[in-house]
Design a protein around this motif. Structure first.
Motif, PDB file in Angstrom:
ATOM      1  N   GLN A   7       9.616  53.588  70.593  1.00 32.53           N
ATOM      2  CA  GLN A   7      10.964  53.569  70.041  1.00 32.53           C
ATOM      3  C   GLN A   7      11.882  52.728  70.921  1.00 32.53           C
ATOM      4  O   GLN A   7      12.683  51.943  70.425  1.00 32.53           O
ATOM      5  N   GLU A  32      18.023  52.386  60.060  1.00 33.10           N
ATOM      6  CA  GLU A  32      17.120  53.292  60.780  1.00 33.10           C
ATOM      7  C   GLU A  32      17.181  53.063  62.291  1.00 33.10           C
ATOM      8  O   GLU A  32      16.979  53.999  63.078  1.00 33.10           O
ATOM      9  N   LEU A  35      20.156  54.983  63.291  1.00 32.12           N
ATOM     10  CA  LEU A  35      19.830  56.415  63.291  1.00 32.12           C
ATOM     11  C   LEU A  35      18.963  56.785  64.495  1.00 32.12           C
ATOM     12  O   LEU A  35      19.120  57.857  65.073  1.00 32.12           O
ATOM     13  N   ARG A  36      18.054  55.888  64.861  1.00 36.92           N
ATOM     14  CA  ARG A  36      17.226  56.138  66.058  1.00 36.92           C
ATOM     15  C   ARG A  36      18.105  56.246  67.305  1.00 36.92           C
ATOM     16  O   ARG A  36      17.923  57.107  68.147  1.00 36.92           O
ATOM     17  N   ARG A  39      19.920  59.470  67.157  1.00 36.27           N
ATOM     18  CA  ARG A  39      19.022  60.590  67.483  1.00 36.27           C
ATOM     19  C   ARG A  39      18.821  60.686  68.989  1.00 36.27           C
ATOM     20  O   ARG A  39      18.783  61.781  69.545  1.00 36.27           O
ATOM     21  N   THR A  42      21.485  62.558  70.620  1.00 33.46           N
ATOM     22  CA  THR A  42      21.700  63.926  70.143  1.00 33.46           C
ATOM     23  C   THR A  42      20.786  64.891  70.891  1.00 33.46           C
ATOM     24  O   THR A  42      19.573  64.839  70.743  1.00 33.46           O
TER      25      THR A  42
ATOM     26  N   PRO B  35      13.455  65.820  67.020  1.00 35.92           N
ATOM     27  CA  PRO B  35      13.535  65.212  65.682  1.00 35.92           C
ATOM     28  C   PRO B  35      13.811  66.216  64.575  1.00 35.92           C
ATOM     29  O   PRO B  35      14.477  65.880  63.588  1.00 35.92           O
ATOM     30  N   TYR B  38      17.514  66.954  64.715  1.00 35.15           N
ATOM     31  CA  TYR B  38      18.289  65.807  64.241  1.00 35.15           C
ATOM     32  C   TYR B  38      18.207  65.691  62.713  1.00 35.15           C
ATOM     33  O   TYR B  38      19.221  65.431  62.049  1.00 35.15           O
ATOM     34  N   LEU B  41      20.373  68.339  61.300  1.00 35.03           N
ATOM     35  CA  LEU B  41      21.782  68.016  61.542  1.00 35.03           C
ATOM     36  C   LEU B  41      22.291  67.001  60.533  1.00 35.03           C
ATOM     37  O   LEU B  41      23.379  67.145  59.965  1.00 35.03           O
ATOM     38  N   ARG B  42      21.491  65.969  60.293  1.00 31.22           N
ATOM     39  CA  ARG B  42      21.962  64.907  59.401  1.00 31.22           C
ATOM     40  C   ARG B  42      21.790  65.273  57.923  1.00 31.22           C
ATOM     41  O   ARG B  42      22.468  64.711  57.073  1.00 31.22           O
ATOM     42  N   LEU B 134      26.038  59.065  55.477  1.00 30.49           N
ATOM     43  CA  LEU B 134      24.869  59.720  54.873  1.00 30.49           C
ATOM     44  C   LEU B 134      25.291  60.658  53.744  1.00 30.49           C
ATOM     45  O   LEU B 134      24.603  60.779  52.727  1.00 30.49           O
ATOM     46  N   LEU B 145      15.828  57.366  54.708  1.00 30.29           N
ATOM     47  CA  LEU B 145      16.308  56.695  55.923  1.00 30.29           C
ATOM     48  C   LEU B 145      16.035  57.536  57.163  1.00 30.29           C
ATOM     49  O   LEU B 145      15.615  57.020  58.212  1.00 30.29           O
ATOM     50  N   LEU B 146      16.250  58.839  57.056  1.00 27.89           N
ATOM     51  CA  LEU B 146      16.038  59.704  58.218  1.00 27.89           C
ATOM     52  C   LEU B 146      14.568  59.781  58.584  1.00 27.89           C
ATOM     53  O   LEU B 146      14.215  59.832  59.771  1.00 27.89           O
ATOM     54  N   VAL B 148      12.231  57.393  57.855  1.00 26.07           N
ATOM     55  CA  VAL B 148      11.803  56.073  58.321  1.00 26.07           C
ATOM     56  C   VAL B 148      12.286  55.825  59.751  1.00 26.07           C
ATOM     57  O   VAL B 148      11.644  55.099  60.521  1.00 26.07           O
ATOM     58  N   ALA B 149      13.393  56.451  60.107  1.00 20.64           N
ATOM     59  CA  ALA B 149      13.906  56.287  61.471  1.00 20.64           C
ATOM     60  C   ALA B 149      12.959  56.868  62.510  1.00 20.64           C
ATOM     61  O   ALA B 149      13.055  56.533  63.691  1.00 20.64           O
ATOM     62  N   ASP B 150      12.050  57.732  62.086  1.00 16.26           N
ATOM     63  CA  ASP B 150      11.054  58.275  63.015  1.00 16.26           C
ATOM     64  C   ASP B 150       9.837  57.372  62.978  1.00 16.26           C
ATOM     65  O   ASP B 150       9.081  57.363  62.001  1.00 16.26           O
ATOM     66  N   GLU B 151       9.653  56.621  64.036  1.00 21.91           N
ATOM     67  CA  GLU B 151       8.563  55.638  64.037  1.00 21.91           C
ATOM     68  C   GLU B 151       7.187  56.270  64.099  1.00 21.91           C
ATOM     69  O   GLU B 151       6.173  55.583  63.951  1.00 21.91           O
ATOM     70  N   LEU B 173      13.426  52.061  49.989  1.00 25.57           N
ATOM     71  CA  LEU B 173      14.020  51.905  51.319  1.00 25.57           C
ATOM     72  C   LEU B 173      14.971  50.709  51.353  1.00 25.57           C
ATOM     73  O   LEU B 173      16.033  50.765  51.983  1.00 25.57           O
TER      74      LEU B 173
END
Lengths: 74, 188
Positions: A7, A32, A35-36, A39, A42, B35, B38, B41-42, B134, B145-146, B148-151, B173
């Motif tokens: 990341q 994204e 958002l990363r 995160r 957070t 994660p 998060y 939360l979102r 959001l 989106l949330l 996809v933000a987690d790789e 997306l």
């Protein structure tokens, strides 16, 4: 928790940081990535783990396999 | 007098420390709580509700740990529990945003004019801007989106979580990015 190294690599590759008059401006190529970053900023409130520990202390251990009633008859 | 009696009360003993999590589960919590918190939360837009949801998700996971077969990544499994939990909460709050096809067309039109990179000042308001942006999206876009933000999640895994193909995830997306970029720009 720190974000995974992949990341961080991704962020450093696409995120641009500018500092102007003491203010840091960041640019993100995609939502994204934003958002990363968010995160990563957070933190998980520590109270959750404490409350979870109290809740789980009253729970039976999860390892015990629960058989449905009809299987116990067979 | 109440004040006199208060003065004579001995200091309370320090409260006992809360019970520690079971060792194996503590490792799961340490690896995935960030994660999950998060995402909650979102999705919920409220820190207190997100704390409650994170607690409840891990309680559910603990209770169902024997049902976790290992045919999915544990992160994916926890995300599934979180999505279901948050969806139920949002339904019970009657907080759903219902968007029609016309709404999506508006997102597409607005998004087409907002292709600039997302610029943000490093301020405390960033979280609030993200929450607002959001909140203005259809649920499906927000979740995509949330995730996809987690790789750590592949498009295939996201497709499994959202009950669609990986190709559908890729297609949506693109629209979700444009809709978010437009909504985020409005929060400046």
């Amino acid at each position: 928790m720190n974000p995974p190294s992949s990341q961080l690599r991704q962020q450093s590759a696409t995120e641009q940081v500018h500092t102007t008059q003491g203010e840091t401006v960041r640019e993100f190529a995609t939502p994204e990535e934003l958002l990363r970053h968010d995160r990563g900023q957070t933190a998980v409130p520590p109270g959750i783990a404490e409350r979870l520990g109290e809740t789980l202390a009253a729970e039976p251990p999860p390892a015990a396999e629960k058989k449905p009633w009809w299987k116990r008859l067979l | 007098m109440a004040e006199d009696s208060a003065e004579t009360v001995l200091p309370e003993a320090a409260p006992a420390p809360p019970p520690a999590l079971p060792a194996d589960f503590a490792a799961i919590y340490a690896a995935h709580s960030q994660p999950i918190f998060y995402l909650a939360l979102r999705l919920l837009g409220d820190p207190t509700a997100a704390q409650d949801a994170t607690h409840d998700v891990f309680v559910k996971a603990y209770r169902k740990l024997d049902e976790f077969r290992g045919d999915a990544e544990i992160r994916t499994w926890l995300y599934r529990i979180t999505l279901n939990h948050c969806s139920n909460l949002r339904q019970s709050w009657s907080a759903r945003n219902i968007h029609t096809a016309d709404d999506e067309a508006v997102f597409d039109r607005v998004g087409a004019a907002s292709e600039n990179p997302l610029r943000v000042l490093e301020t405390k308001e960033l979280g609030e801007r993200i929450r607002t942006a959001l909140a203005g999206l259809p649920d499906e876009y927000r979740v995509l989106l949330l995730l996809v933000a987690d790789e750590e999640l592949s498009y295939e895994q996201i497709g499994q979580l959202t009950q669609q193909t990986a190709d559908a995830v890729r297609g949506k997306l693109h629209r979700a990015r444009r809709a978010f970029t437009a909504a985020f720009a409005k929060t400046a």
